[in-house]
Design a protein around this motif. Structure first.
Motif, mmCIF file in Angstrom:
data_model
loop_
_atom_site.group_PDB
_atom_site.id
_atom_site.type_symbol
_atom_site.label_atom_id
_atom_site.label_comp_id
_atom_site.label_asym_id
_atom_site.label_seq_id
_atom_site.Cartn_x
_atom_site.Cartn_y
_atom_site.Cartn_z
ATOM 1 N N ALA A 83 3.623 2.866 6.743
ATOM 2 C CA ALA A 83 4.042 2.960 5.385
ATOM 3 C C ALA A 83 3.147 3.269 4.573
ATOM 4 O O ALA A 83 2.040 3.054 4.831
ATOM 5 C CB ALA A 83 4.940 1.509 5.280
ATOM 6 N N ASN A 84 3.597 3.977 3.223
ATOM 7 C CA ASN A 84 2.590 4.558 2.350
ATOM 8 C C ASN A 84 3.213 3.692 1.007
ATOM 9 O O ASN A 84 4.615 3.634 0.712
ATOM 10 C CB ASN A 84 2.268 5.781 2.329
ATOM 11 C CG ASN A 84 3.638 6.665 1.616
ATOM 12 O OD1 ASN A 84 4.660 6.810 2.380
ATOM 13 N ND2 ASN A 84 3.392 7.117 0.425
ATOM 14 N N LEU A 85 2.299 3.776 -0.006
ATOM 15 C CA LEU A 85 2.608 3.354 -1.485
ATOM 16 C C LEU A 85 2.673 4.667 -2.181
ATOM 17 O O LEU A 85 1.703 5.179 -2.316
ATOM 18 C CB LEU A 85 1.479 2.396 -1.742
ATOM 19 C CG LEU A 85 1.205 1.053 -1.091
ATOM 20 C CD1 LEU A 85 0.155 0.270 -1.773
ATOM 21 C CD2 LEU A 85 2.219 0.162 -0.676
ATOM 22 N N SER A 90 10.497 9.870 5.997
ATOM 23 C CA SER A 90 10.525 8.632 5.339
ATOM 24 C C SER A 90 11.885 8.270 4.613
ATOM 25 O O SER A 90 12.919 9.097 4.731
ATOM 26 C CB SER A 90 9.621 9.059 3.900
ATOM 27 O OG SER A 90 10.504 10.146 3.281
ATOM 28 N N ILE A 116 0.385 -1.078 7.144
ATOM 29 C CA ILE A 116 -0.024 -0.722 5.798
ATOM 30 C C ILE A 116 -1.390 -1.366 5.346
ATOM 31 O O ILE A 116 -1.874 -1.162 4.436
ATOM 32 C CB ILE A 116 1.029 -1.609 4.785
ATOM 33 C CG1 ILE A 116 0.972 -0.830 3.765
ATOM 34 C CG2 ILE A 116 0.725 -3.030 4.588
ATOM 35 C CD1 ILE A 116 2.015 -0.998 2.677
ATOM 36 N N THR A 175 2.491 0.518 -7.906
ATOM 37 C CA THR A 175 3.273 1.251 -6.750
ATOM 38 C C THR A 175 4.639 1.224 -7.407
ATOM 39 O O THR A 175 5.178 0.146 -7.824
ATOM 40 C CB THR A 175 3.208 0.052 -5.629
ATOM 41 O OG1 THR A 175 1.944 0.094 -4.910
ATOM 42 C CG2 THR A 175 4.205 0.781 -4.474
ATOM 43 N N SER A 191 0.732 10.361 1.898
ATOM 44 C CA SER A 191 1.895 9.963 2.806
ATOM 45 C C SER A 191 1.456 10.466 4.155
ATOM 46 O O SER A 191 1.509 9.804 5.174
ATOM 47 C CB SER A 191 3.193 10.265 2.333
ATOM 48 O OG SER A 191 3.516 11.496 2.002
ATOM 49 N N VAL A 197 7.728 1.384 -1.561
ATOM 50 C CA VAL A 197 6.931 1.296 -0.512
ATOM 51 C C VAL A 197 8.127 2.280 0.460
ATOM 52 O O VAL A 197 9.062 2.147 0.641
ATOM 53 C CB VAL A 197 6.884 0.052 0.262
ATOM 54 C CG1 VAL A 197 6.155 0.109 1.559
ATOM 55 C CG2 VAL A 197 6.114 -0.877 -0.738
ATOM 56 N N ASN A 198 7.393 3.319 1.163
ATOM 57 C CA ASN A 198 7.988 4.092 2.141
ATOM 58 C C ASN A 198 7.710 4.000 3.562
ATOM 59 O O ASN A 198 6.388 4.480 3.944
ATOM 60 C CB ASN A 198 7.698 5.640 1.685
ATOM 61 C CG ASN A 198 9.313 6.471 1.524
ATOM 62 O OD1 ASN A 198 10.172 5.842 2.266
ATOM 63 N ND2 ASN A 198 9.271 7.471 0.824
ATOM 64 N N THR A 221 0.419 9.353 -3.432
ATOM 65 C CA THR A 221 0.181 8.668 -2.504
ATOM 66 C C THR A 221 -0.822 8.291 -1.909
ATOM 67 O O THR A 221 -0.934 7.932 -0.697
ATOM 68 C CB THR A 221 1.430 9.427 -1.483
ATOM 69 O OG1 THR A 221 1.080 10.557 -1.106
ATOM 70 C CG2 THR A 221 2.996 9.363 -1.910
ATOM 71 N N MET A 254 0.023 -4.451 -4.260
ATOM 72 C CA MET A 254 0.585 -3.176 -4.399
ATOM 73 C C MET A 254 0.207 -2.625 -5.802
ATOM 74 O O MET A 254 0.826 -1.891 -6.533
ATOM 75 C CB MET A 254 1.944 -3.366 -4.108
ATOM 76 C CG MET A 254 2.381 -3.665 -2.572
ATOM 77 S SD MET A 254 4.056 -3.501 -2.418
ATOM 78 C CE MET A 254 4.183 -3.721 -0.791
ATOM 79 N N ALA A 279 8.593 -2.414 -4.802
ATOM 80 C CA ALA A 279 7.370 -3.071 -4.809
ATOM 81 C C ALA A 279 7.376 -4.388 -5.594
ATOM 82 O O ALA A 279 6.447 -5.186 -5.705
ATOM 83 C CB ALA A 279 6.188 -2.108 -5.629
#
Length: 354
Positions: A258-260, A234, A329, A130, A180, A133-134, A93, A122, A300
């Motif tokens: 949000a994280n990838l 998440s 993001i 990716t 994350s 996405v969370n 992440t 992404m 993604a």
């Protein structure tokens, strides 16, 4: 050795058959290898269900190895640097770490045909892609809070996390555990420092939350009722617990970090063709949609949408649920975020007295 020899064929020849996905040559070469070792940070059970779809389609078994993002990544780096090539595909992440490993020659250059469907912002073409996405918010156990407290959580924004009523009832995760958690904390101490900053984090630290080195056990203990409330919640993990019947609820205050979750191929993968086929499947609409069976992630790919949302199924039918409205993001381009020294971790540790 014969299977390894197939990996020496031109990537372009193995990669695609027109625009119809992986070529018969790549599929045959991957099947000849027969197995794949997958280092991942996502929860064990849903990941096993997801990779089982790949096995069902191609007959290639996966050995899934799960760990917190940074420790698992360090394990992979150490193995690679001493010539112990174990992992075929690595999921993490933190795109900064993947790119640094690529510069070191540890990440394979490979463009999966299906990667063209991943949103341009992404992916780094040929390096990482990716998976999903969370969004991350606040979660609570509905059996451990009062109706008044639940209303406060749903309407109070991020300041809820600093309320004295949660002393001894709250948990969080260290930003040193993975990308994350780091991107979550970075919003408060980095990108949105003017809005939140050290004072906000210090108020939360004063509540003496239990600090976890990995978020998965934190979520499990929330579900078991050991905590009333946690942050860094998440949707993918909360959705999985919800589907198991846990009394879990969650909300996304504004802005919502949000994280990838991204994936790359190890340059010295023991099963290079299986790794490339898995990357092709994982970035395809089919592979992305398979996540919807086990979690509530956002794809993604713009052409892949969770069918439960349209049907108002699962948590989408609940009165307490609302989609995140203001995703944060753009930290991916912040110099502070891309700093390999990650000074935010040290600042957070100091505030929390760790």
């Amino acid at each position: 050795m014969a299977a390894f020899g197939l990996s020496l064929l031109a990537d372009a020849a193995l990669a695609q058959s027109g625009s119809g996905g992986p070529s018969p040559e790549l599929i045959a070469a991957a099947k000849a290898e027969g197995t794949l070792t997958y280092y991942h940070t996502t929860a064990i059970d849903p990941t096993a269900v997801w990779t089982a779809e790949f096995t069902k389609k191609y007959g290639i078994k996966t050995q899934n190895v799960r760990g917190p993002s940074y420790p698992l990544f360090e394990r992979w780096l150490t193995e690679e640097r001493v010539g112990q090539h174990m992992a075929d595909v690595v999921q993490i992440t933190d795109t900064v770490l993947i790119e640094s490993a690529h510069k070191e020659g540890l990440v394979a250059d490979y463009i999966p045909p299906s990667g063209s469907g991943i949103r341009p912002d992404m992916k780094k073409e040929g390096v990482w892609y990716t998976l999903f996405v969370n969004a991350m918010g606040i979660a609570w156990n509905s059996t451990k809070v009062t109706p008044e407290e639940e209303k406060l959580i749903r309407e109070g924004g991020w300041n809820v996390l600093t309320d004295p009523r949660w002393k001894g009832r709250i948990a969080t995760g260290t930003p040193a555990s993975g990308g994350s958690s780091y991107s979550y904390v970075y919003m408060f101490l980095g990108g949105k420092r003017d809005q939140f900053g050290p004072d906000f984090v210090a108020k939360m630290a004063a509540l003496k939350p239990q600090v976890y080195e990995s978020k998965s056990p934190m979520y499990d203990r929330l579900a078991a009722g050991e905590h009333a409330i946690v942050d860094q919640a998440s949707q993918s993990d909360m959705g999985g617990l919800y589907q198991k019947g846990a009394p879990i609820r969650w909300v996304f205050p504004k802005p919502t970090p949000a994280n990838l979750t991204v994936q790359a191929i190890s340059a010295k993968a023991p099963h290079p063709n299986a790794a490339r086929l898995f990357q092709e499947w994982a970035t395809s609409a089919e592979g992305q949609a398979a996540w919807f069976k086990v979690s509530g992630v956002a794809s993604a790919r713009p052409d892949t949408v969770d069918p439960r949302k349209a049907a108002k199924a699962d948590w989408y039918r609940e009165a307490w649920y609302a989609d995140p409205e203001d995703l944060y993001i753009n930290y991916l381009n912040d110099p502070g975020y891309t700093d390999p020294e990650k000074p935010i971790i040290g600042e957070w540790n100091q505030i929390f007295g760790r």
